[in-house]
Design a protein around this motif. Sequence first.
Motif, mmCIF file in Angstrom:
data_model
loop_
_atom_site.group_PDB
_atom_site.id
_atom_site.type_symbol
_atom_site.label_atom_id
_atom_site.label_comp_id
_atom_site.label_asym_id
_atom_site.label_seq_id
_atom_site.Cartn_x
_atom_site.Cartn_y
_atom_site.Cartn_z
ATOM 1 N N SER A 251 29.879 21.988 1.624
ATOM 2 C CA SER A 251 29.707 21.918 3.076
ATOM 3 C C SER A 251 28.655 20.882 3.452
ATOM 4 C CB SER A 251 29.282 23.278 3.630
ATOM 5 O OG SER A 251 29.037 23.182 5.022
ATOM 6 N N LYS A 252 28.977 20.085 4.438
ATOM 7 C CA LYS A 252 28.065 19.045 4.926
ATOM 8 C C LYS A 252 27.506 19.393 6.305
ATOM 9 C CE LYS A 252 29.180 16.686 1.319
ATOM 10 N NZ LYS A 252 28.750 17.393 0.148
ATOM 11 N N LEU A 253 27.621 20.645 6.727
ATOM 12 C CA LEU A 253 27.202 21.048 8.069
ATOM 13 C C LEU A 253 25.702 21.306 8.188
ATOM 14 C CD1 LEU A 253 30.081 23.514 9.019
ATOM 15 C CD2 LEU A 253 29.764 21.156 9.773
ATOM 16 N N GLY A 254 25.009 21.454 7.081
ATOM 17 C CA GLY A 254 23.579 21.774 7.112
ATOM 18 C C GLY A 254 22.760 20.685 7.779
ATOM 19 N N ASN A 255 21.834 21.116 8.655
ATOM 20 C CA ASN A 255 20.942 20.167 9.316
ATOM 21 C C ASN A 255 19.472 20.599 9.209
ATOM 22 O OD1 ASN A 255 20.716 22.262 11.166
ATOM 23 N ND2 ASN A 255 22.022 21.294 12.686
ATOM 24 N N PHE A 256 19.225 21.629 8.408
ATOM 25 C CA PHE A 256 17.872 22.145 8.200
ATOM 26 C C PHE A 256 17.740 22.469 6.712
ATOM 27 C CE2 PHE A 256 14.817 25.670 7.953
ATOM 28 C CZ PHE A 256 13.764 25.174 8.700
ATOM 29 N N ILE A 257 16.723 21.931 6.066
ATOM 30 C CA ILE A 257 16.550 22.137 4.627
ATOM 31 C C ILE A 257 15.524 23.256 4.413
ATOM 32 C CG2 ILE A 257 15.960 21.090 2.420
ATOM 33 C CD1 ILE A 257 16.787 18.377 3.692
ATOM 34 N N ALA A 258 16.035 24.430 4.122
ATOM 35 C CA ALA A 258 15.177 25.603 3.966
ATOM 36 C C ALA A 258 14.211 25.449 2.806
ATOM 37 C CB ALA A 258 16.034 26.851 3.781
ATOM 38 N N ASN A 259 14.621 24.784 1.746
ATOM 39 C CA ASN A 259 13.769 24.630 0.568
ATOM 40 C C ASN A 259 12.540 23.764 0.822
ATOM 41 O OD1 ASN A 259 15.369 26.282 -0.953
ATOM 42 N ND2 ASN A 259 16.376 24.648 -2.084
ATOM 43 N N ASP A 260 12.547 22.971 1.905
ATOM 44 C CA ASP A 260 11.382 22.164 2.240
ATOM 45 C C ASP A 260 10.274 22.987 2.880
ATOM 46 O OD1 ASP A 260 12.656 19.966 1.250
ATOM 47 O OD2 ASP A 260 13.083 19.044 3.201
ATOM 48 N N GLU A 261 10.590 24.188 3.319
ATOM 49 C CA GLU A 261 9.612 25.052 3.977
ATOM 50 C C GLU A 261 8.829 25.838 2.928
ATOM 51 O OE1 GLU A 261 9.033 25.003 7.233
ATOM 52 O OE2 GLU A 261 10.603 23.496 7.446
ATOM 53 N N SER A 262 7.507 25.813 3.046
ATOM 54 C CA SER A 262 6.691 26.582 2.110
ATOM 55 C C SER A 262 6.581 28.042 2.544
ATOM 56 C CB SER A 262 5.300 25.960 1.978
ATOM 57 O OG SER A 262 4.667 25.940 3.249
ATOM 58 N N ASP A 263 6.677 28.293 3.828
ATOM 59 C CA ASP A 263 6.554 29.651 4.360
ATOM 60 C C ASP A 263 7.928 30.153 4.805
ATOM 61 O OD1 ASP A 263 5.902 32.007 5.633
ATOM 62 O OD2 ASP A 263 4.518 31.094 7.073
ATOM 63 N N PRO A 264 8.421 31.248 4.217
ATOM 64 C CA PRO A 264 9.747 31.757 4.592
ATOM 65 C C PRO A 264 9.836 32.204 6.052
ATOM 66 C CG PRO A 264 8.660 33.279 3.084
ATOM 67 C CD PRO A 264 7.811 32.056 3.166
ATOM 68 N N HIS A 265 8.694 32.450 6.687
ATOM 69 C CA HIS A 265 8.708 32.818 8.110
ATOM 70 C C HIS A 265 9.261 31.681 8.970
ATOM 71 C CE1 HIS A 265 5.741 35.688 6.476
ATOM 72 N NE2 HIS A 265 6.305 36.511 7.345
ATOM 73 N N ASN A 266 9.188 30.468 8.464
ATOM 74 C CA ASN A 266 9.700 29.317 9.209
ATOM 75 C C ASN A 266 11.224 29.289 9.274
ATOM 76 O OD1 ASN A 266 7.073 28.485 9.615
ATOM 77 N ND2 ASN A 266 7.081 27.084 7.872
ATOM 78 N N LEU A 267 11.876 30.210 8.577
ATOM 79 C CA LEU A 267 13.338 30.290 8.614
ATOM 80 C C LEU A 267 13.832 31.201 9.738
ATOM 81 C CD1 LEU A 267 14.046 30.673 4.787
ATOM 82 C CD2 LEU A 267 13.797 28.581 6.118
ATOM 83 N N ARG A 268 12.928 31.711 10.543
ATOM 84 C CA ARG A 268 13.306 32.689 11.569
ATOM 85 C C ARG A 268 14.258 32.132 12.626
ATOM 86 N NH1 ARG A 268 8.053 31.430 12.177
ATOM 87 N NH2 ARG A 268 7.476 30.228 14.003
ATOM 88 N N ASP A 269 14.326 30.825 12.765
ATOM 89 C CA ASP A 269 15.212 30.235 13.781
ATOM 90 C C ASP A 269 16.549 29.765 13.213
ATOM 91 O OD1 ASP A 269 13.335 30.631 15.838
ATOM 92 O OD2 ASP A 269 12.280 28.780 15.299
ATOM 93 N N VAL A 270 16.832 30.112 11.965
ATOM 94 C CA VAL A 270 18.094 29.698 11.354
ATOM 95 C C VAL A 270 19.238 30.473 12.011
ATOM 96 C CG1 VAL A 270 19.465 29.677 9.234
ATOM 97 C CG2 VAL A 270 17.048 29.024 9.167
ATOM 98 N N ASP A 271 20.156 29.731 12.620
ATOM 99 C CA ASP A 271 21.309 30.349 13.280
ATOM 100 C C ASP A 271 22.400 30.720 12.273
ATOM 101 O OD1 ASP A 271 20.333 30.072 15.956
ATOM 102 O OD2 ASP A 271 20.839 27.936 15.864
ATOM 103 N N LEU A 272 22.596 29.853 11.275
ATOM 104 C CA LEU A 272 23.677 30.063 10.317
ATOM 105 C C LEU A 272 23.238 29.626 8.929
ATOM 106 C CD1 LEU A 272 26.668 30.688 9.643
ATOM 107 C CD2 LEU A 272 27.196 28.332 10.317
ATOM 108 N N ALA A 273 23.424 30.522 7.955
ATOM 109 C CA ALA A 273 23.166 30.189 6.557
ATOM 110 C C ALA A 273 24.497 30.164 5.825
ATOM 111 C CB ALA A 273 22.236 31.214 5.921
ATOM 112 N N ILE A 274 24.774 29.054 5.175
ATOM 113 C CA ILE A 274 25.983 28.913 4.357
ATOM 114 C C ILE A 274 25.503 28.904 2.915
ATOM 115 C CG2 ILE A 274 28.020 27.506 3.877
ATOM 116 C CD1 ILE A 274 27.485 26.162 6.677
ATOM 117 N N VAL A 275 25.828 29.969 2.184
ATOM 118 C CA VAL A 275 25.270 30.144 0.847
ATOM 119 C C VAL A 275 26.370 30.368 -0.181
ATOM 120 C CG1 VAL A 275 23.088 31.044 1.738
ATOM 121 C CG2 VAL A 275 24.920 32.625 1.124
ATOM 122 N N LYS A 276 25.999 30.147 -1.431
ATOM 123 C CA LYS A 276 26.946 30.287 -2.544
ATOM 124 C C LYS A 276 26.942 31.716 -3.072
ATOM 125 C CE LYS A 276 27.709 28.761 -7.254
ATOM 126 N NZ LYS A 276 27.093 28.157 -8.416
#
Length: 194
Positions: free
Chosen positions: A79-104
């Motif tokens: 999938s090429k739809l991702g526009n936010f790189i979660a792995n770049d965030e050091s604090d998992p709280h910064n993922l609170r605004d993620v609308d959609l997670a596409i995971v394996k």
Amino acid sequence: MTSKQLILDKIRKNNIVPKSDLPEYTNFGLTFENKFEEFSRVLNTVGGDAIDTTKDKLDEVISSLYPDEKVIVSNIEESKLGNFIANDESDPHNLRDVDLAIVKGEFAVAENGAVWLKNSDNRHRSLYFIAQNIIIVVKKSDILNNMHEAYEKISFEDKGYGVFVSGPSKTADIEQSLVIGAHGPKSGYVIFID
């Protein structure tokens, strides 16, 4: 010799269990003629949906399901739809605004509609639960019949986080009434690709 040692020695001497082999259990557990159909049926009962598509149509299907989502994390190469790189965030709280997670998903289990998630490339396991919506992508050839087959595939020697997920978050604690999206993703799809 202390009384404690005396008691333990007597227990060891008199507690002799003969060595016996465990019984064989080949062909154990439920099996299904159409594993995808059974998985879909069970997943639907817990608030999720399963979709069958091809790799080249994956982004088209996801876009039709979630046309308005702004912050999208994708940790799969299909999938090429991702526009936010979660792995770049050091604090998992910064993922609170993620609308959609596409995971394996590693594999799916038809018996209970669950998918095994264990992605060592995913820095934050909270991604699976903090996103507003989740899509789990699994190869269609990786649908197993039952949990007996699933546990044969899991390696407990590998360190790291792994979890079975079945549909969006839900609870039925209050008045035995099913509430979807109470404490995690409010919608969930499992998309199988060939």
